[in-house]
Design a protein around this motif. Sequence first.
Motif, mmCIF file in Angstrom:
data_model
loop_
_atom_site.group_PDB
_atom_site.id
_atom_site.type_symbol
_atom_site.label_atom_id
_atom_site.label_comp_id
_atom_site.label_asym_id
_atom_site.label_seq_id
_atom_site.Cartn_x
_atom_site.Cartn_y
_atom_site.Cartn_z
ATOM 1 N N SER A 31 0.931 -1.295 -0.006
ATOM 2 C CA SER A 31 -0.105 -0.062 0.095
ATOM 3 C C SER A 31 0.997 1.257 0.067
ATOM 4 O O SER A 31 0.548 2.276 -0.843
ATOM 5 N N VAL A 32 1.938 1.340 0.721
ATOM 6 C CA VAL A 32 2.889 2.237 0.583
ATOM 7 C C VAL A 32 3.468 2.553 -0.707
ATOM 8 O O VAL A 32 3.776 3.680 -1.015
ATOM 9 N N LYS A 33 3.935 1.400 -1.446
ATOM 10 C CA LYS A 33 4.536 1.695 -2.582
ATOM 11 C C LYS A 33 3.477 2.011 -3.612
ATOM 12 O O LYS A 33 4.034 2.877 -4.447
ATOM 13 N N ALA A 34 2.243 1.771 -3.416
ATOM 14 C CA ALA A 34 1.277 2.243 -4.473
ATOM 15 C C ALA A 34 1.163 3.603 -4.291
ATOM 16 O O ALA A 34 0.698 4.486 -5.354
ATOM 17 N N LEU A 35 1.373 4.309 -3.147
ATOM 18 C CA LEU A 35 1.042 5.640 -2.940
ATOM 19 C C LEU A 35 2.338 6.557 -3.650
ATOM 20 O O LEU A 35 2.154 7.622 -3.902
#
Length: 49
Positions: A31-35
């Motif tokens: 989820s953080v990489k997607a941000l």
Amino acid sequence: MGVEPGRLQFSWISSAESTKFVDVVTKVTESVKALGPNTNYVKKSAAKG
């Protein structure tokens, strides 16, 4: 503090729940990489003078 809500996550995991730990870390990382990069903390280049 300038941290986007999706970048800060809490989860209670017992030391006996190694499988849950792996699952939570994987989901949080995805989820953080997607941000993408957090633009609030990008180092500004020094002004040439």
